[in-house]
Design an enzyme around this catalytic site. Sequence first.
Site, PDB file in Angstrom:
ATOM      1  N   HIS A 151      26.188  42.347  29.079  1.00 39.69           N
ATOM      2  CA  HIS A 151      26.674  41.950  30.409  1.00 39.69           C
ATOM      3  C   HIS A 151      26.774  43.164  31.318  1.00 39.69           C
ATOM      4  O   HIS A 151      26.642  44.304  30.864  1.00 39.69           O
ATOM      5  CB  HIS A 151      28.027  41.222  30.319  1.00 39.69           C
ATOM      6  CG  HIS A 151      29.097  41.976  29.553  1.00 39.69           C
ATOM      7  ND1 HIS A 151      29.671  43.130  30.012  1.00 39.69           N
ATOM      8  CD2 HIS A 151      29.671  41.730  28.347  1.00 39.69           C
ATOM      9  CE1 HIS A 151      30.576  43.549  29.148  1.00 39.69           C
ATOM     10  NE2 HIS A 151      30.580  42.729  28.110  1.00 39.69           N
ATOM     11  N   GLU A 203      34.176  47.403  32.469  1.00 42.30           N
ATOM     12  CA  GLU A 203      34.302  46.742  31.167  1.00 42.30           C
ATOM     13  C   GLU A 203      33.046  46.801  30.305  1.00 42.30           C
ATOM     14  O   GLU A 203      32.435  45.780  30.012  1.00 42.30           O
ATOM     15  CB  GLU A 203      34.706  45.285  31.360  1.00 42.30           C
ATOM     16  CG  GLU A 203      33.900  44.503  32.388  1.00 42.30           C
ATOM     17  CD  GLU A 203      34.317  43.021  32.442  1.00 42.30           C
ATOM     18  OE1 GLU A 203      34.424  42.411  31.361  1.00 42.30           O
ATOM     19  OE2 GLU A 203      34.499  42.501  33.542  1.00 42.30           O
ATOM     20  N   ARG A 228      34.964  45.527  23.435  1.00 35.73           N
ATOM     21  CA  ARG A 228      34.942  45.684  24.902  1.00 35.73           C
ATOM     22  C   ARG A 228      36.258  46.343  25.303  1.00 35.73           C
ATOM     23  O   ARG A 228      37.294  46.079  24.698  1.00 35.73           O
ATOM     24  CB  ARG A 228      34.797  44.316  25.587  1.00 35.73           C
ATOM     25  CG  ARG A 228      34.890  44.385  27.105  1.00 35.73           C
ATOM     26  CD  ARG A 228      34.364  43.117  27.826  1.00 35.73           C
ATOM     27  NE  ARG A 228      35.181  41.943  27.658  1.00 35.73           N
ATOM     28  CZ  ARG A 228      34.882  40.912  26.901  1.00 35.73           C
ATOM     29  NH1 ARG A 228      33.761  40.909  26.204  1.00 35.73           N
ATOM     30  NH2 ARG A 228      35.693  39.869  26.805  1.00 35.73           N
ATOM     31  N   HIS A 241      32.287  34.103  25.687  1.00 38.20           N
ATOM     32  CA  HIS A 241      33.252  33.192  26.308  1.00 38.20           C
ATOM     33  C   HIS A 241      34.045  32.425  25.242  1.00 38.20           C
ATOM     34  O   HIS A 241      34.298  31.243  25.379  1.00 38.20           O
ATOM     35  CB  HIS A 241      32.547  32.225  27.266  1.00 38.20           C
ATOM     36  CG  HIS A 241      32.043  32.902  28.496  1.00 38.20           C
ATOM     37  ND1 HIS A 241      31.134  32.334  29.355  1.00 38.20           N
ATOM     38  CD2 HIS A 241      32.326  34.116  29.037  1.00 38.20           C
ATOM     39  CE1 HIS A 241      30.876  33.162  30.348  1.00 38.20           C
ATOM     40  NE2 HIS A 241      31.580  34.267  30.174  1.00 38.20           N
ATOM     41  N   HIS A 281      32.968  43.605  37.845  1.00 37.67           N
ATOM     42  CA  HIS A 281      32.873  42.625  38.938  1.00 37.67           C
ATOM     43  C   HIS A 281      34.057  42.834  39.871  1.00 37.67           C
ATOM     44  O   HIS A 281      35.101  43.351  39.455  1.00 37.67           O
ATOM     45  CB  HIS A 281      32.873  41.199  38.368  1.00 37.67           C
ATOM     46  CG  HIS A 281      34.002  40.938  37.387  1.00 37.67           C
ATOM     47  ND1 HIS A 281      35.276  40.616  37.783  1.00 37.67           N
ATOM     48  CD2 HIS A 281      34.047  41.005  36.032  1.00 37.67           C
ATOM     49  CE1 HIS A 281      36.050  40.472  36.719  1.00 37.67           C
ATOM     50  NE2 HIS A 281      35.337  40.724  35.634  1.00 37.67           N
ATOM     51  N   TYR A 336      28.231  44.454  21.347  1.00 44.04           N
ATOM     52  CA  TYR A 336      28.433  43.313  20.447  1.00 44.04           C
ATOM     53  C   TYR A 336      27.267  43.255  19.471  1.00 44.04           C
ATOM     54  O   TYR A 336      26.115  43.160  19.895  1.00 44.04           O
ATOM     55  CB  TYR A 336      28.490  42.006  21.257  1.00 44.04           C
ATOM     56  CG  TYR A 336      29.365  42.137  22.487  1.00 44.04           C
ATOM     57  CD1 TYR A 336      30.733  41.889  22.404  1.00 44.04           C
ATOM     58  CD2 TYR A 336      28.830  42.565  23.709  1.00 44.04           C
ATOM     59  CE1 TYR A 336      31.549  42.053  23.522  1.00 44.04           C
ATOM     60  CE2 TYR A 336      29.637  42.734  24.820  1.00 44.04           C
ATOM     61  CZ  TYR A 336      30.995  42.481  24.725  1.00 44.04           C
ATOM     62  OH  TYR A 336      31.796  42.652  25.830  1.00 44.04           O
ATOM     63  N   ASP A 346      47.550   9.518  35.828  1.00 44.36           N
ATOM     64  CA  ASP A 346      48.285  10.292  36.835  1.00 44.36           C
ATOM     65  C   ASP A 346      48.644  11.692  36.339  1.00 44.36           C
ATOM     66  O   ASP A 346      49.540  12.345  36.851  1.00 44.36           O
ATOM     67  CB  ASP A 346      49.549   9.529  37.281  1.00 44.36           C
ATOM     68  CG  ASP A 346      50.435   9.188  36.088  1.00 44.36           C
ATOM     69  OD1 ASP A 346      50.005   9.379  34.922  1.00 44.36           O
ATOM     70  OD2 ASP A 346      51.571   8.740  36.320  1.00 44.36           O
ATOM     71  N   ASP A 387      40.816  39.455  25.671  1.00 39.20           N
ATOM     72  CA  ASP A 387      40.519  39.561  27.105  1.00 39.20           C
ATOM     73  C   ASP A 387      41.464  38.607  27.790  1.00 39.20           C
ATOM     74  O   ASP A 387      41.315  37.385  27.682  1.00 39.20           O
ATOM     75  CB  ASP A 387      39.045  39.177  27.340  1.00 39.20           C
ATOM     76  CG  ASP A 387      38.605  39.363  28.786  1.00 39.20           C
ATOM     77  OD1 ASP A 387      39.487  39.488  29.667  1.00 39.20           O
ATOM     78  OD2 ASP A 387      37.385  39.376  29.041  1.00 39.20           O
ATOM     79  N   HIS A 430      36.573  36.632  39.122  1.00 36.97           N
ATOM     80  CA  HIS A 430      35.267  37.128  39.555  1.00 36.97           C
ATOM     81  C   HIS A 430      35.271  36.950  41.056  1.00 36.97           C
ATOM     82  O   HIS A 430      34.911  35.896  41.579  1.00 36.97           O
ATOM     83  CB  HIS A 430      34.121  36.353  38.900  1.00 36.97           C
ATOM     84  CG  HIS A 430      34.025  36.632  37.429  1.00 36.97           C
ATOM     85  ND1 HIS A 430      33.171  35.971  36.592  1.00 36.97           N
ATOM     86  CD2 HIS A 430      34.674  37.537  36.639  1.00 36.97           C
ATOM     87  CE1 HIS A 430      33.309  36.436  35.358  1.00 36.97           C
ATOM     88  NE2 HIS A 430      34.221  37.386  35.370  1.00 36.97           N
ATOM     89  N   GLU A 461      38.310  46.981  28.955  1.00 39.47           N
ATOM     90  CA  GLU A 461      38.242  46.587  30.367  1.00 39.47           C
ATOM     91  C   GLU A 461      39.505  46.992  31.119  1.00 39.47           C
ATOM     92  O   GLU A 461      40.612  46.648  30.715  1.00 39.47           O
ATOM     93  CB  GLU A 461      38.063  45.061  30.453  1.00 39.47           C
ATOM     94  CG  GLU A 461      38.103  44.519  31.878  1.00 39.47           C
ATOM     95  CD  GLU A 461      37.777  43.035  31.966  1.00 39.47           C
ATOM     96  OE1 GLU A 461      38.047  42.289  31.003  1.00 39.47           O
ATOM     97  OE2 GLU A 461      37.244  42.621  33.018  1.00 39.47           O
ATOM     98  N   ASP A 518      42.658  41.520  34.911  1.00 42.63           N
ATOM     99  CA  ASP A 518      41.615  41.181  33.925  1.00 42.63           C
ATOM    100  C   ASP A 518      41.484  42.373  32.982  1.00 42.63           C
ATOM    101  O   ASP A 518      40.910  43.403  33.347  1.00 42.63           O
ATOM    102  CB  ASP A 518      40.311  40.919  34.701  1.00 42.63           C
ATOM    103  CG  ASP A 518      39.150  40.504  33.813  1.00 42.63           C
ATOM    104  OD1 ASP A 518      39.371  40.288  32.614  1.00 42.63           O
ATOM    105  OD2 ASP A 518      38.021  40.403  34.337  1.00 42.63           O
TER     106      ASP A 518
END
Length: 435
Positions: A347, A381, A403, A240, A351, A385, A37, A257, A358, A405, A268
């Site tokens: 990338h 962003e 990065r 990720h 977005h 890398y 539960d 991030d 996203h 962003e 973001d």
Amino acid sequence: MIKQKEYARRRTQLMEMTGVESVIILRAATQKFRNNDVGYPYRQDSDFLYLSGFSEPEAMMVLLPAKKGGHSIMFCRERDPTREMWDGVTSGSEGAVEDYGFDEAFPITEMNERLPDLLHGRERIFYDLGKDPEFDQLLIGWMNEFRAKTRKKFLAPDEVIALNHSLHEMRLFKSRPEITAMRKSARIAAQAHKRAMQVCEPGMNEADIHAELLNIFTRNHCEASYIPIVGGGANACVLHYISNRDELHDGDLLLIDAGAEYDGYASDITRTFPVNGKFSGPQKDLYEVVLAAQLEAIDTVREGNPWEQVHEAAVRIATEGMIELGILKGGLEEALEEEHFKNYYVHNTGHWLGLDVHDVGEYEIDGHSRVLEKGMVFTVEPGIYIPPAAKAVDKIWRGMGIRIEDDVVVTREEADILTFDVCKNIDQIEALMAS
Ligand code: GLY
Ligand code: MN
Ligand code: MN
């Protein structure tokens, strides 16, 4: 807070788009369980939230454009004192009408007996199949029954049309209250990033920084809009990366991030800074390339420019910079044409951003990049890398991931940067980290 009136306006606008012969059905997100539960934190389906502000599970919305110029019905859980003792207060059908502005509301338990009647006489159903398989089956079952009866001159819908095209086009353009919510979300996320810069030092763990971010979000009554990425050193090259459990080392960079969700709206933000507060020479050089790419990209953000121009601007500057630093070989035009930059710039540059991080909305129309319009919100962003195993590159660059962003709103003039509160120039970062 988005007002009842705005939700009603959105429902009316959608009903005008789908037409009087239609009926629109949306289902609340189902509650998912981790085990027994113990539930995962409940988050309402963003389309459902967009049209209602209603954040309870076990609910369904039925919109009838034909009736009185637009009629909204909510099916939801009835109030139950025993259940409320375990799970807290619910709205009930009375609340759905009074607090959420629905014209009518019924217990969700009455769905099976009432819904077929509501479908009678309509030509088509606007509903997104695939999100709620159990209900899909029910709906298809009813439609089959209708079909059998239609032969006896019983008018009923025999077509299901995806809702997402019309609805997601609406969601792409943010109203003033939405931008206010997003600005708030961005400010809170910016505060969290600043806090991370202020407390970070060698010997801490990524988890310590993760905790600081969540501390700021929670104190501001926000959730994280996605699992924060807190990647020290080469972990920044894992796009990720979310385990966030490694030690932070002197001399490494840290990429964070992280965004907040305020009133359903996401921010973001990514910032990359030195764990010890001082950029090394090579770190500075690569950081300046990413920053210049981002500033150039943000410069292209204005009404009338094609969406793809933002990415192209960032990629050009980043590629030029990588050639200057010796990370890429050869000439600029060749590196762009043959996409050599894709080895390290892996990338897209952004977005749409909104209720979802996203967010929904088409990027192309008829095979062409769509043109930026006032009220669109998105991220800018760029990132470079260099994985530890990148043998083609001098070892001074290996294991660096950078990065930057920000979240921007398209206006007639220059972009409205929602995330400007958190600094990104090297001097400013070093000064904040020293304070
Ligand atoms: N945080 C997810 C992204 O930047 O797209
Ligand atoms: Mn991000
Ligand atoms: Mn993003």
